[in-house]
Enzyme design. Sequence first.
Site, PDB file in Angstrom:
ATOM      1  N   LYS A   1       0.531  -1.606   0.297  1.00 58.58           N
ATOM      2  CA  LYS A   1      -0.508  -0.488   0.605  1.00 58.58           C
ATOM      3  C   LYS A   1       0.812   1.223  -0.427  1.00 58.58           C
ATOM      4  CE  LYS A   1      -4.290  -1.536   2.385  1.00 58.58           C
ATOM      5  NZ  LYS A   1      -4.755  -1.392   3.121  1.00 58.58           N
TER       6      LYS A   1
ATOM      7  N   ASP B   1      -9.601   3.041   2.181  1.00 61.52           N
ATOM      8  CA  ASP B   1      -9.766   2.571   3.735  1.00 61.52           C
ATOM      9  C   ASP B   1     -10.874   3.575   4.828  1.00 61.52           C
ATOM     10  OD1 ASP B   1      -9.442   0.018   3.156  1.00 61.52           O
ATOM     11  OD2 ASP B   1      -7.548   0.648   3.426  1.00 61.52           O
TER      12      ASP B   1
END
Length: 286
Positions: free
Chosen positions: A72, A108
């Site tokens: 990520k 997220d």
Amino acid sequence: MVKINAQSQVYIILGNPIAHSLSPAMYNAAFNSLKLNCLYMASQVEEGQLQAAIQGIKALGIRGGNVTVPFKEKVIPYLDGITEEARHIGAVNTLYWERGKLWGTNTDGPGFLCALEKEEPNYRDYNHALILGAGGAARAIVVSLALAGIKNITIINRKREKALELAAKAHTLGCMASALDWNEGGLEEVFRGRGLIINTTSLGMNPQEDKMPPLNPLWLGPQHLVVDIIYKPSMTLLLSSASKRGCRTMNGIGMLLEQGILAFEKWSGYKAPVEVMKRELERWLE
Ligand code: ATR
């Protein structure tokens, strides 16, 4: 079932390991319900192959997708651009094309906020949030809470330096943030004084379901909304202890679903079939 053929558009998730990802099942169910000729695949990428994998996405005309652990953060230098939210979070979980460029964003934190808002539309009234943990998930949540206008954030982490670093980030976004570790005195007062408590640590996650963050459940009461971002099990030891103390509770399934909805809409451009995706996730988590 849509037939895969030469016109099929391909989406992908990169990670390592990736075999247990729920994303292919969730997104392929979404494509099928919308009768789209699209396919979502998972690819396990070796550490040194990330740049090549991104070049592959570009060369092969892959339409977008997702990035997960451990890439990520590492993926950022290989993208043509990232959104402001992803820049603040320092991580990307969603890849999409815009005007011929491959962009990264992060759903997220925003996904967490969407889930929280559904559970508690007035969550901004909790002007003080207490975050347990200071890893990647905590960073996404703290940044999004700060961008949403939550003014006070306290972070407790085993390694205090990481809590300090995250508090410094929250500061730059206009938050009063403080950092503690679990050995600090006066934690009881800290817990009693904060209405919104969010566990971002892995303590209690399957298969270690007998664990929970090192707090005393007697510190919790009906004034608290206790959120655990763990989705397996759906009822963690923290949530059951909180529930016995009269707290409202929320598990991580909402965040998982909402980040997926936001990602799907970003890279496909279609409205997500929310119920289908939710059902698919629940089936996998049973
Ligand atoms: P994620 O991306 O899911 O947030 P992570 O970045 O590895 O995962 O973060 C895991 C979090 O759980 C960290 O806050 C970690 O604390 P440290 O930073 O001190 O390592 C916390 N955590 C994991 N195991 C823990 C344990 N046994 N006791 C306390 N905290 C723990």
